[in-house]
Design a protein around this motif. Sequence first.
Motif, short mmCIF file in Angstrom:
data_model
loop_
_atom_site.label_atom_id
_atom_site.label_comp_id
_atom_site.label_asym_id
_atom_site.label_seq_id
_atom_site.Cartn_x
_atom_site.Cartn_y
_atom_site.Cartn_z
N LYS A 54 12.17 14.14 15.78
CA LYS A 54 10.78 14.41 15.42
C LYS A 54 10.57 15.90 15.20
O LYS A 54 11.04 16.72 15.97
CB LYS A 54 9.87 13.91 16.55
CG LYS A 54 8.68 13.13 15.99
CD LYS A 54 7.79 12.52 17.03
CE LYS A 54 7.20 11.23 16.46
NZ LYS A 54 6.94 10.23 17.48
N GLY A 58 5.32 15.95 13.41
CA GLY A 58 5.32 14.54 13.78
C GLY A 58 6.08 13.64 12.83
O GLY A 58 6.15 12.43 13.01
N HIS A 59 6.67 14.23 11.78
CA HIS A 59 7.53 13.45 10.89
C HIS A 59 8.92 13.38 11.53
O HIS A 59 9.24 14.17 12.41
CB HIS A 59 7.66 14.13 9.52
CG HIS A 59 6.34 14.51 8.91
ND1 HIS A 59 5.33 13.59 8.70
CD2 HIS A 59 5.86 15.72 8.49
CE1 HIS A 59 4.29 14.22 8.16
NE2 HIS A 59 4.59 15.52 8.04
N LYS A 89 5.21 10.55 8.96
CA LYS A 89 4.51 9.93 10.09
C LYS A 89 3.46 8.93 9.64
O LYS A 89 3.02 8.10 10.42
CB LYS A 89 3.91 10.99 11.03
CG LYS A 89 2.74 11.75 10.47
CD LYS A 89 2.07 12.59 11.55
CE LYS A 89 0.97 13.42 10.94
NZ LYS A 89 0.67 14.62 11.70
#
Length: 185
Positions: A54, A58-59, A89
């Motif tokens: 991660k 947050g991807h 995400k």
Amino acid sequence: GRQHINEVYRISVDKLYDILFNKSQFMSDFMEQRRFSGYYPLHSYDVVYHPWKKDEAGHQTREIMYTISLSNPLAPKTAAVTETQTLYKASQESECYIIDAEVITHDVPYHDYFYTLNRYMLTRVAKNKCRLRISTELRFRKQPWGLVKGLIEKNFWSGLEENFRHLEMELAKLEEVMNEAGQLS
Ligand code: YK8
């Protein structure tokens, strides 16, 4: 970018994601089969998958590495490939998966001038149906001389189109087989 595939398959979105992005028989066969004008990967079972991580936004990102064998007369016989994949995400299990893959083909002529950006979008259509869209951008890291730019573009698009035409054919076959198998149970 250019769109290569925009197709609905009678396969659930999770299943198709699994087939395309996890180690699967389908991808091994697909990578093994190619012995035509563009290229074909060698030892697809030797694909190295680094785990997803991660990032701050947050991807999830990961790298995969493999070797492809080329039959383009202007390229060497083999080339190492690094793909940096980003799973956005916005992706949601059983709904949609959005993945960008930055592909660097080391060892090919002018490899330091360009890289490939493939975008995969898988979206749920129904419980056992999804739409797959794949598009590609050719990105330049530095401005090549006009003649070289033309050479890169020509070889780039012909190789990619061949790859995705073949993928489309193989996915159609897979869909057939999976649905026949489904009807038996
Ligand atoms: C991935 C983009 C360019 C490269 C190739 C380069 C020739 C250069 C010749 C000089 C051979 C599977 C391609 C098509 C090889 C295959 C790559 C694949 C299809 C004279 C300019 C490999 C997606 C992918 C991305 C980039 C492709 C290369 O899943 O023309």
